[in-house]
Design an enzyme around this catalytic site. Structure first.
Site, mmCIF file in Angstrom:
data_model
loop_
_atom_site.group_PDB
_atom_site.id
_atom_site.type_symbol
_atom_site.label_atom_id
_atom_site.label_comp_id
_atom_site.label_asym_id
_atom_site.label_seq_id
_atom_site.Cartn_x
_atom_site.Cartn_y
_atom_site.Cartn_z
ATOM 1 N N MET A 178 53.202 74.998 60.426
ATOM 2 C CA MET A 178 52.450 74.276 61.457
ATOM 3 C C MET A 178 51.044 74.823 61.658
ATOM 4 S SD MET A 178 55.188 73.561 64.407
ATOM 5 C CE MET A 178 54.277 72.128 64.962
ATOM 6 N N GLY A 179 50.863 76.062 61.293
ATOM 7 C CA GLY A 179 49.546 76.643 61.502
ATOM 8 C C GLY A 179 49.512 78.047 60.935
ATOM 9 N N ASP A 180 48.334 78.607 60.936
ATOM 10 C CA ASP A 180 48.263 80.008 60.518
ATOM 11 C C ASP A 180 47.128 80.706 61.232
ATOM 12 O OD1 ASP A 180 46.059 78.997 59.156
ATOM 13 O OD2 ASP A 180 47.076 79.013 57.221
ATOM 14 N N GLY A 181 47.228 82.002 61.241
ATOM 15 C CA GLY A 181 46.190 82.820 61.840
ATOM 16 C C GLY A 181 45.765 83.866 60.829
ATOM 17 N N ALA A 182 45.079 84.875 61.306
ATOM 18 C CA ALA A 182 44.528 85.878 60.412
ATOM 19 C C ALA A 182 45.612 86.560 59.576
ATOM 20 C CB ALA A 182 43.750 86.901 61.226
ATOM 21 N N PHE A 183 46.711 86.907 60.214
ATOM 22 C CA PHE A 183 47.752 87.642 59.503
ATOM 23 C C PHE A 183 49.115 86.991 59.699
ATOM 24 C CE2 PHE A 183 44.442 90.653 60.761
ATOM 25 C CZ PHE A 183 44.050 91.075 59.502
ATOM 26 N N SER A 184 49.108 85.737 60.018
ATOM 27 C CA SER A 184 50.390 85.138 60.362
ATOM 28 C C SER A 184 50.476 83.693 59.899
ATOM 29 C CB SER A 184 50.565 85.188 61.880
ATOM 30 O OG SER A 184 49.536 84.425 62.486
ATOM 31 N N VAL A 221 52.702 80.122 61.163
ATOM 32 C CA VAL A 221 53.590 79.584 62.189
ATOM 33 C C VAL A 221 54.349 78.404 61.569
ATOM 34 C CG1 VAL A 221 53.745 78.511 64.460
ATOM 35 C CG2 VAL A 221 52.089 80.344 64.062
ATOM 36 N N ASP A 240 40.911 83.757 75.116
ATOM 37 C CA ASP A 240 40.746 82.968 73.896
ATOM 38 C C ASP A 240 41.160 81.512 74.124
ATOM 39 O OD1 ASP A 240 39.876 82.824 71.295
ATOM 40 O OD2 ASP A 240 41.762 83.486 70.396
#
Ligand SMILES: Nc1ncnc2c1ncn2[C@@H]1O[C@H](COP(=O)(O)OP(=O)(O)OP(=O)(O)O)[C@@H](O)[C@H]1O
Length: 611
Positions: A99-105, A107, A234
């Site tokens: 569904m999504g991603d971040g810097a080190f993750s 989802v 944020d």
């Protein structure tokens, strides 16, 4: 970018390619619609050429038939799903989709096998390859992965904060566990995804819908600020998730002549929502801070003592969220952010000085009350800025949903100030800002806009928090370390830096974001969002330590260029601000850790904390 999203974007791109924006507003929606997914480069030669709107009308031969397009999507989704990873330690869940991603993750949407409950699982990598060693990987059998110590502290802080919250406007954390390689955060699933994408879809929101959204966010912020002593830090459309509701077609769709692209957001149903958006919740507490201890009801780091400057500091910390709330509200109402520039230096300056405007014609039909509220949020002096209670008490927030006013008749030739060259607002700059293809065929893309939000917020936090440090140091008060530094891991890195060094480091970091090779993209996010200390940046360590982060939405360097420019958009040194001063028809405004006591002392493979 989730695989599904890239397919949908690719499809949108396919059916919209060649669309020429004769409306010319710098909208997020336009940016997305013109965006070529980074992993699916456009092969369409006409994509770089401005052409008339609507492929179906202008290029019917190339238009995919609906069935064909649907088949493409289904096939791509099937492929993407087939590639879903499995994680040791997460065997009790079936992962369905990213569904999504971040810097080190990453989802994922997942199903708890035993109960059938649908959840979102955030999988955070514990280790990153140290890029200085990466080159030696095959030569050196002793190659080691580097534990990301700061990230561990951040994840645990995020978990602690989420565990301590229970509010309809905050995404729930169901459980937290970890394996040798990963942390797993199992959360309430928000099927609708990011608000960002809904702004893209709808171009902008009606005032009723914007109010519906922002009030939910504001209530969540009120709960965090006043009941939990937490500052989110944020708040942005990416971190606001929503539950999808059905769109009931409007009886009288709003139509503004300069917004032909606006999709019908449907009937607004008070208490339920509209535009496909039901409940809205705040996510991603990775940057959050605790400013007072809810048990002792005292500011963190102090015991039974509250000096005036500490009370003020608490208020100022919260004011960062209020400013962000203003940015979000502004963006919801018009579809573009209040602060944007192709150059990171200019963007920094604009944020620091609070230069924004209610740009005409896009703000002409928006109520004075909404503008008044925004001016009380986007004011530079945090002492003057509305608190959350002042926000919630504002007449605009308490207005009953009303039928939208009839649109103002709009003819380009009738603008009060003629726009240059008979081509109103159709400049390389504005075209670029809205994401339309420029004469050079470039588009900043959705990632750029997201990055603009990130940079804007980071600069704002830096400015305000730096200013407070200076103030306290000067007075011999709480000092640069203040009460915040003791509780929030990421600030500890900064403690022995002087303020000016601190600010310089951030400015350097911001500049680095603009100039770095793409593989360092995530590094800079971590520098800017405070997850890595400026000290590290100064030693050039951050790039090495975290360069392995990947993000499919990262802005790709252009061929033949080792380093990218700020947002890849240095168009004749033009700036939106400059043009606004010259041309805006409206009224340009010149506005001026949580303690980790109860964290597991060591990684406990496979352990689960139930919330
Ligand atoms: N509960 C959820 N339900 C649905 N989607 C979610 C959920 N949580 C996160 N996502 C999706 O995953 C994305 C990344 O999540 P999140 O912001 O928590 O990760 P992060 O690693 O902290 O990201 P960043 O580095 O951008 O701060 C979100 O923007 C959203 O698209």
């Amino acid at each position: 970018m989730p695989p599904g999203a890239s397919v949908v974007d690719a499809f949108k791109n396919l059916i919209r390619h060649g669309k020429h924006h004769n409306n010319n507003q710098p909208r997020i929606a336009d940016i997305s619609k013109q965006d070529t997914p980074s992993d699916q480069p456009s092969t369409d030669p006409s994509a770089a050429q401005p052409s008339s709107r609507g492929l179906r009308q202008h290029n019917p031969d190339k238009s995919p038939q609906p069935r064909e397009a649907a088949e493409i999507i289904v096939e791509e989704e099937r492929k993407a799903k087939a590639k879903m990873p499995t994680y040791k330690g997460l065997e009790t869940y079936h992962i369905e989709e990213k569904m999504g991603d971040g810097a080190f993750s990453n989802v994922y949407r997942a199903v708890e096998i035993s109960t059938g409950r649908r959840v979102a699982v955030k999988v955070v990598r514990k280790y990153e390859l140290n890029s200085s060693q990466a080159g030696d990987k095959h030569l050196n059998p002793q190659f080691k992965k580097k534990p990301r110590v700061t990230e561990r502290a951040n994840i645990l802080k995020e978990v602690q904060i989420m565990r301590g919250t229970s509010h309809p406007s905050i995404v729930k954390l169901y459980s937290f566990s970890e394996s040798e390689e990963h942390y797993f955060l199992v959360m309430e699933l928000m099927e609708g995804g990011e608000l960002f994408h809904q702004i893209v879809k709808l171009t902008y929101f009606s005032e009723n819908l914007a109010r519906h959204v922002i009030l939910q966010v504001a209530r969540g912020i009120r709960y965090l600020h006043e009941e939990r002593g937490v500052v989110h830090r944020d708040i942005k459309p990416e971190n606001l998730l929503f539950e999808r509701i059905e769109i009931i077609p409007s009886k009288n769709p709003i139509h503004r002549p300069y917004d032909e692209d606006k999709e019908d957001e449907g009937e607004f149903i008070p208490g339920v929502g509209g535009g496909g958006i039901g409940k809205v919740k705040i996510a991603d507490f990775g940057l959050s801070k605790v400013v007072w201890n809810e048990q002792t009801m005292t500011p963190c780091g102090t015991v039974g003592y509250t000096a005036p400057e500490i009370v003020k500091d608490e208020r100022y910390s919260k004011s960062v969220d209020m400013w962000a709330l203003g940015c979000v509200l502004y963006t919801l109402l018009c579809g573009f952010p209040p602060f944007y520039d192709e150059s990171i230096n200019v963007l920094t300056e604009k944020v620091a000085r609070g230069y924004y405007t209610f740009l005409s014609p896009w703000w002409d039909d928006i109520s004075h009350s909404a503008k008044d509220l925004i001016t009380h949020l986007l004011c530079v002096d945090p002492a003057q800025r509305y608190t959350i209670d002042e926000f919630l008490g504002h007449p605009w927030c308490n207005a009953a949903p009303a039928p939208p006013p009839p649109p103002t008749p709009f003819i380009y030739g009738n603008l009060k100030e003629p726009l240059s060259g008979g081509k109103p607002l159709d400049s390389p700059l504005l075209s670029a800002a809205r994401g339309g293809r420029t004469h050079e065929g470039r588009s900043p893309g959705i990632a750029t806009l997201k990055e603009a939000f990130d940079i804007t917020y980071a600069v704002h936090r830096m400015e305000e928090e730096g200013a407070r440090r200076r103030k306290y140091n000067g007075r011999g008060g709480a000092g640069a370390r203040g009460f915040l530094s003791g509780l929030n891991e990421d600030e500890e890195d900064l403690d022995d830096e002087s303020d000016s060094e601190h600010e310089d480091d951030y400015r350097r970091a911001a500049r680095e974001v603009a100039m770095a090779p793409v593989q360092d993209h995530q590094v800079h996010r971590s520098v800017l969002d405070g997850r890595a200390g400026p000290r590290d940046q100064g030693k050039g360590r951050i790039i090495q330590a975290t360069g392995a982060g990947t993000n499919t939405e990262a802005v790709k360097p252009r061929a033949g260029r080792g380093r990218r420019q700020a947002f890849e958009l240095d168009l004749d040194n033009a700036t939106l601000l400059g043009r606004r001063h010259k041309r805006a028809v409206g009224s340009p405004l010149k506005m001026e850790g949580l303690r980790m006591d109860d964290q597991p002392p060591h990684p406990i493979a496979g352990s689960t904390m139930l919330m």
